[in-house]
Design an enzyme around this catalytic site. Sequence first.
Site, PDB file in Angstrom:
ATOM      1  N   ASP A 102       0.529  -1.162   0.182  1.00  0.00           N
ATOM      2  CA  ASP A 102       0.003  -0.596  -0.032  1.00  0.00           C
ATOM      3  C   ASP A 102       1.170   1.168   0.115  1.00  0.00           C
ATOM      4  O   ASP A 102       2.589   1.168   0.414  1.00  0.00           O
ATOM      5  CB  ASP A 102      -0.690  -0.096   0.789  1.00  0.00           C
ATOM      6  CG  ASP A 102      -0.445  -0.035   2.550  1.00  0.00           C
ATOM      7  OD1 ASP A 102       0.282   0.585   2.645  1.00  0.00           O
ATOM      8  OD2 ASP A 102      -0.359  -0.656   3.158  1.00  0.00           O
TER       9      ASP A 102
HETATM   10  N1  URA Z   1      -0.069  -5.503   4.330  1.00  0.00           N
HETATM   11  C1  URA Z   1      -0.414  -4.212   4.626  1.00  0.00           C
HETATM   12  O1  URA Z   1      -0.997  -3.576   5.633  1.00  0.00           O
HETATM   13  N2  URA Z   1      -0.021  -3.791   3.769  1.00  0.00           N
HETATM   14  C2  URA Z   1       0.845  -4.113   2.585  1.00  0.00           C
HETATM   15  O2  URA Z   1       1.243  -3.086   1.716  1.00  0.00           O
HETATM   16  C3  URA Z   1       0.971  -5.465   2.487  1.00  0.00           C
HETATM   17  C4  URA Z   1       0.898  -5.937   3.677  1.00  0.00           C
END
Ligand code: URA
Length: 234
Positions: A102
């Site tokens: 993310d």
């Molecule tokens: N878990 C998350 O919260 N974000 C990511 O980008 C990957 C795994």
Amino acid sequence: MRINKFLADNGVASRRHADAMIAAGRVKINGRTAVLGEDVGEDDEVLVDDRPLEKTEKKAEYYLMNKPKGVICTVSDDRGRKTVMGLLPEGTGRVFPVGRLDYATEGLLILTNDGELSYRLTNPKNEIPKTYLAKIEGTMTEKDLNAIRSGVELDGILTKKCRAHIVETNKAYTKVHITITEGGNRQVRRMFEAIGRNVLFLKRIRIGDLTISGLDRGQVRALTEEEIEYLKKL
Ligand code: URA
């Protein structure tokens, strides 16, 4: 079709890099050196460095990136945000990110044009282990992690069993290594939120045994043959 687009579509190089290859005299059409902006058709024979081009063959490319936060994991963004593609070196073919990190999450990201490997690594059935360093607000004990280990409910579904342990804890924060085999949207953040905890920082540090050690934030390198073979068998 323009020769630079033709070369890009065949996975030789980006259009810009293809232009540089043409300008350097490395590309021939029907036995004569190609010029910039020239068109090619179905029946033309195109050579790059005197080698014929398989029209459907795309050269597989594999990169490892240490994604910084504030960069989005897509090929293009309609809101004009920075994407991981902007961090790739000049001349990189049409690769795409394998799975997502993310916007606020950092760390290990693979980019490739090998659809089969991408599918393998992201298919939840294959239970590929992905390890994250999560910095959680406040003090935690190993016991507090038990709920995370045995599974928490996200959208009515229990997360799979996972490994987690504390690497450092103090009054302000706790650093946890967590290894999950699923890849739900914001999964790690949501797992901690589910037990009432706030994630201050999140970084993916491994996929299987592949790490990003030696790569600074924002840096990219090509994967080695051994690493590619390893990922294909994971
Ligand atoms: N878990 C998350 O919260 N974000 C990511 O980008 C990957 C795994």
